[in-house]
Design an enzyme around this catalytic site. Structure first.
Site, PDB file in Angstrom:
ATOM      1  N   ALA A  70       0.423  -0.838   0.163  1.00  0.00           N
ATOM      2  CA  ALA A  70      -0.110   0.291  -0.196  1.00  0.00           C
ATOM      3  C   ALA A  70       0.905   1.258  -0.061  1.00  0.00           C
ATOM      4  CB  ALA A  70      -0.729  -0.170   1.052  1.00  0.00           C
ATOM      5  N   GLY A 116       0.969  -5.573   1.009  1.00  0.00           N
ATOM      6  CA  GLY A 116      -0.549  -5.333  -0.168  1.00  0.00           C
ATOM      7  C   GLY A 116      -0.090  -5.836  -0.237  1.00  0.00           C
ATOM      8  N   GLU A 119       0.052  -8.885  -0.182  1.00  0.00           N
ATOM      9  CA  GLU A 119      -1.640  -9.790   0.004  1.00  0.00           C
ATOM     10  C   GLU A 119      -2.085 -10.212  -1.684  1.00  0.00           C
ATOM     11  OE1 GLU A 119      -2.564  -6.258   2.635  1.00  0.00           O
ATOM     12  OE2 GLU A 119      -2.971  -8.149   3.837  1.00  0.00           O
ATOM     13  N   GLU A 139       4.120  -4.896   7.311  1.00  0.00           N
ATOM     14  CA  GLU A 139       3.523  -3.586   7.343  1.00  0.00           C
ATOM     15  C   GLU A 139       3.563  -3.503   9.586  1.00  0.00           C
ATOM     16  OE1 GLU A 139       2.731  -6.186   6.466  1.00  0.00           O
ATOM     17  OE2 GLU A 139       0.625  -6.076   4.875  1.00  0.00           O
TER      18      GLU A 139
HETATM   19  C1  LIG Z   1     -10.038   6.758  -0.219  1.00  0.00           C
HETATM   20  C2  LIG Z   1      -7.903   6.210   0.273  1.00  0.00           C
HETATM   21  C3  LIG Z   1      -8.103   4.427  -0.435  1.00  0.00           C
HETATM   22  C4  LIG Z   1      -6.127   4.320  -0.452  1.00  0.00           C
HETATM   23  C5  LIG Z   1      -5.784   3.162  -1.179  1.00  0.00           C
HETATM   24  C6  LIG Z   1      -4.066   3.243  -0.602  1.00  0.00           C
HETATM   25  C7  LIG Z   1      -4.178   1.765  -0.437  1.00  0.00           C
HETATM   26  C8  LIG Z   1      -4.641   0.963   1.241  1.00  0.00           C
HETATM   27  C9  LIG Z   1      -5.267   0.052   1.292  1.00  0.00           C
HETATM   28  C10 LIG Z   1      -5.163  -1.336   2.288  1.00  0.00           C
HETATM   29  C11 LIG Z   1      -4.334  -1.599   2.979  1.00  0.00           C
HETATM   30  C12 LIG Z   1      -4.427  -2.968   2.747  1.00  0.00           C
HETATM   31  C13 LIG Z   1      -2.922  -3.775   4.177  1.00  0.00           C
HETATM   32  C14 LIG Z   1      -1.228  -3.081   3.360  1.00  0.00           C
HETATM   33  C15 LIG Z   1      -0.386  -2.066   4.178  1.00  0.00           C
HETATM   34  C16 LIG Z   1       1.059  -2.569   3.305  1.00  0.00           C
HETATM   35  O1  LIG Z   1       1.342  -2.384   1.802  1.00  0.00           O
HETATM   36  S1  LIG Z   1       1.793  -1.017   4.431  1.00  0.00           S
HETATM   37  C17 LIG Z   1       3.220  -0.746   3.378  1.00  0.00           C
HETATM   38  C18 LIG Z   1       4.219  -2.569   2.848  1.00  0.00           C
HETATM   39  N1  LIG Z   1       5.548  -2.251   2.474  1.00  0.00           N
HETATM   40  C19 LIG Z   1       6.420  -2.067   2.465  1.00  0.00           C
HETATM   41  O2  LIG Z   1       6.572  -1.439   4.301  1.00  0.00           O
HETATM   42  C20 LIG Z   1       7.859  -1.500   2.009  1.00  0.00           C
HETATM   43  C21 LIG Z   1       7.787   0.691   2.367  1.00  0.00           C
HETATM   44  N2  LIG Z   1       9.528   0.842   1.118  1.00  0.00           N
HETATM   45  C22 LIG Z   1      10.310  -0.061   1.039  1.00  0.00           C
HETATM   46  O3  LIG Z   1      10.463  -0.817   2.305  1.00  0.00           O
HETATM   47  C23 LIG Z   1      11.343   0.065   0.336  1.00  0.00           C
HETATM   48  O4  LIG Z   1      10.617   2.090  -0.532  1.00  0.00           O
HETATM   49  C24 LIG Z   1      11.942  -0.665  -0.981  1.00  0.00           C
HETATM   50  C25 LIG Z   1      10.016  -0.950  -1.365  1.00  0.00           C
HETATM   51  C26 LIG Z   1      12.370  -2.452  -0.328  1.00  0.00           C
HETATM   52  C27 LIG Z   1      12.531  -0.044  -1.924  1.00  0.00           C
HETATM   53  O5  LIG Z   1      13.437   0.366  -1.556  1.00  0.00           O
HETATM   54  P1  LIG Z   1      14.701   1.204  -2.386  1.00  0.00           P
HETATM   55  O6  LIG Z   1      14.855   0.122  -3.204  1.00  0.00           O
HETATM   56  O7  LIG Z   1      15.458   0.659  -1.615  1.00  0.00           O
HETATM   57  O8  LIG Z   1      14.540   2.463  -2.774  1.00  0.00           O
HETATM   58  P2  LIG Z   1      13.198   3.398  -1.822  1.00  0.00           P
HETATM   59  O9  LIG Z   1      14.344   4.414  -2.431  1.00  0.00           O
HETATM   60  O10 LIG Z   1      13.455   2.781  -0.609  1.00  0.00           O
HETATM   61  O11 LIG Z   1      12.280   3.739  -2.896  1.00  0.00           O
HETATM   62  C28 LIG Z   1      11.932   4.046  -4.402  1.00  0.00           C
HETATM   63  C29 LIG Z   1      10.949   5.237  -4.512  1.00  0.00           C
HETATM   64  O12 LIG Z   1       9.377   4.723  -3.910  1.00  0.00           O
HETATM   65  C30 LIG Z   1       8.540   5.122  -2.714  1.00  0.00           C
HETATM   66  N3  LIG Z   1       8.154   3.693  -2.134  1.00  0.00           N
HETATM   67  C31 LIG Z   1       8.207   1.782  -2.067  1.00  0.00           C
HETATM   68  N4  LIG Z   1       7.678   1.926  -1.710  1.00  0.00           N
HETATM   69  C32 LIG Z   1       6.564   2.588  -1.166  1.00  0.00           C
HETATM   70  C33 LIG Z   1       4.879   2.009  -0.443  1.00  0.00           C
HETATM   71  N5  LIG Z   1       4.720   0.857  -0.168  1.00  0.00           N
HETATM   72  N6  LIG Z   1       4.247   3.719  -0.299  1.00  0.00           N
HETATM   73  C34 LIG Z   1       4.710   4.978  -0.827  1.00  0.00           C
HETATM   74  N7  LIG Z   1       5.954   4.389  -1.751  1.00  0.00           N
HETATM   75  C35 LIG Z   1       6.703   3.775  -1.579  1.00  0.00           C
HETATM   76  C36 LIG Z   1       9.851   5.262  -2.085  1.00  0.00           C
HETATM   77  O13 LIG Z   1       9.238   6.553  -0.697  1.00  0.00           O
HETATM   78  C37 LIG Z   1      10.596   6.288  -2.767  1.00  0.00           C
HETATM   79  O14 LIG Z   1       9.488   7.168  -3.368  1.00  0.00           O
HETATM   80  P3  LIG Z   1      10.506   8.688  -3.235  1.00  0.00           P
HETATM   81  O15 LIG Z   1      11.898   9.180  -2.029  1.00  0.00           O
HETATM   82  O16 LIG Z   1      10.484   9.624  -4.142  1.00  0.00           O
HETATM   83  O17 LIG Z   1      11.952   8.244  -4.267  1.00  0.00           O
END
Ligand SMILES: CCCCCCCCCCCCC/C=C/C(=O)SCCNC(=O)CCNC(=O)[C@H](O)C(C)(C)COP(=O)(O)OP(=O)(O)OC[C@H]1O[C@@H](n2cnc3c(N)ncnc32)[C@H](O)[C@@H]1OP(=O)(O)O
Length: 265
Positions: A70, A116, A119, A139
């Site tokens: 997400a 997600g 998931e 999460e």
């Molecule tokens: C009415 C509103 C509706 C909205 C609907 C929204 C969705 C709702 C779904 C319901 C919820 C379901 C439950 C699920 C929950 C989750 O999934 S919680 C998130 C779980 N995921 C994570 O914790 C992963 C987080 N990210 C990381 O660990 C790392 O970024 C990576 C994926 C391992 C990649 O690392 P790396 O290659 O070093 O690159 P980065 O620089 O870290 O990332 C690149 C850019 O991507 C952005 N980013 C990465 N992951 C996310 C993310 N999950 N959400 C948002 N953005 C993400 C990261 O911020 C970087 O962006 P910039 O800094 O702008 O370059």
């Protein structure tokens, strides 16, 4: 197939014969799921559900990544969403819609499937994963829990000890480790993931669409009820399949030593 208007950039679709390939396309955010992605995926699934020329779906991500979960920056919108409890506005039905989709859905997991994103993989019927991919439910490291069915599907896939270890630690596993655990369908070389997923989808597409749908429907019953109820479900579906045009065509093709031409009726 044209991309749906308004969401052309966040989910891209393409066709390979009877296989539709949907790619989450937010590489700048590692294909993180936001409201636009949910809307686009739901829209594509609605179209594919009634398109008889499509017999199987491959769900993939863009730029060598499946999905980082997400969109963490969208959590404020989630908190403000009055319908979050009914899980209507947050895409909460997407995972169930995928799991119960009347056509097979195969996840092609390259690079990352987190939160997600994993998931989504668990909601698909099966998955082809790259050996170097990283998968997990991190999460708890963010102060939340999986909200797309992960707590329920992970324990059914892995059993309590292995599921709890991943769920409560937020640890990630590689594609190879995921295959050993039973978290994914098959692990392949990183550069073969999408093509192998498409190849599996094409093999499924050559079978009777009706029999494939009835087999999926009966098998899913095993996740929610007793074995007695599941066997009754299977029996109903078997009898229905036996009476189908496809069953007659399958039998006739075997006798005539030719390939069957299934219509899905
Ligand atoms: C009415 C509103 C509706 C909205 C609907 C929204 C969705 C709702 C779904 C319901 C919820 C379901 C439950 C699920 C929950 C989750 O999934 S919680 C998130 C779980 N995921 C994570 O914790 C992963 C987080 N990210 C990381 O660990 C790392 O970024 C990576 C994926 C391992 C990649 O690392 P790396 O290659 O070093 O690159 P980065 O620089 O870290 O990332 C690149 C850019 O991507 C952005 N980013 C990465 N992951 C996310 C993310 N999950 N959400 C948002 N953005 C993400 C990261 O911020 C970087 O962006 P910039 O800094 O702008 O370059």
């Amino acid at each position: 197939m044209n991309n749906r208007s308004g969401h052309d950039d966040v989910v891209r679709s393409e066709r390979r014969g009877a296989v539709a390939i949907l790619r989450i396309n937010r590489p700048e955010a590692r294909n993180a799921l936001n409201a636009a992605v949910f809307a686009a995926l739901n829209g594509h699934l609605a179209e594919l559900r009634t398109d008889d020329s499509v017999r199987a779906i491959v769900l993939a991500g863009a730029s060598g990544v499946f999905c980082a979960g997400a969109d963490i920056t969208a959590f404020d919108a989630l908190r403000a969403d009055p319908l979050i409890g009914q899980r209507r506005a947050s895409g909460g039905t997407l995972w169930a819609d995928l799991e119960n989709f009347p056509k097979p859905v195969i996840a092609a997991v390259e690079g990352l499937a987190l939160g997600g994103g994993l998931e989504l993989v668990l909601a698909c019927d099966t998955s082809i994963v790259g050996q170097g991919a990283r998968l997990g439910l991190p999460e708890v490291k963010l102060g939340v829990i999986p909200g797309g069915g992960g707590t329920q599907r992970l324990i059914r896939a892995l059993g309590k000890p292995r599921a709890m270890a991943l769920l409560l630690s937020g640890d990630l596993v590689t594609g190879t480790e995921a295959a050993t655990l039973g978290l994914v369908g098959k692990v392949v070389d990183d550069d073969e993931v999408v093509e192998q997923a498409i190849a599996l989808a094409q093999r499924i597409s050559a079978n009777s669409p009706l029999a494939v749908a009835l087999a999926k429907d009966a098998a899913l019953a095993a996740q929610t009820g007793s074995i007695a109820a599941g066997l009754e479900h299977e029996k109903r579906n078997f009898v229905y399949s036996l009476a189908s045009d496809d069953s007659h065509e399958g039998q006739a093709a075997f006798v005539a030593k030719r390939s069957p031409n299934f219509t899905g009726r």
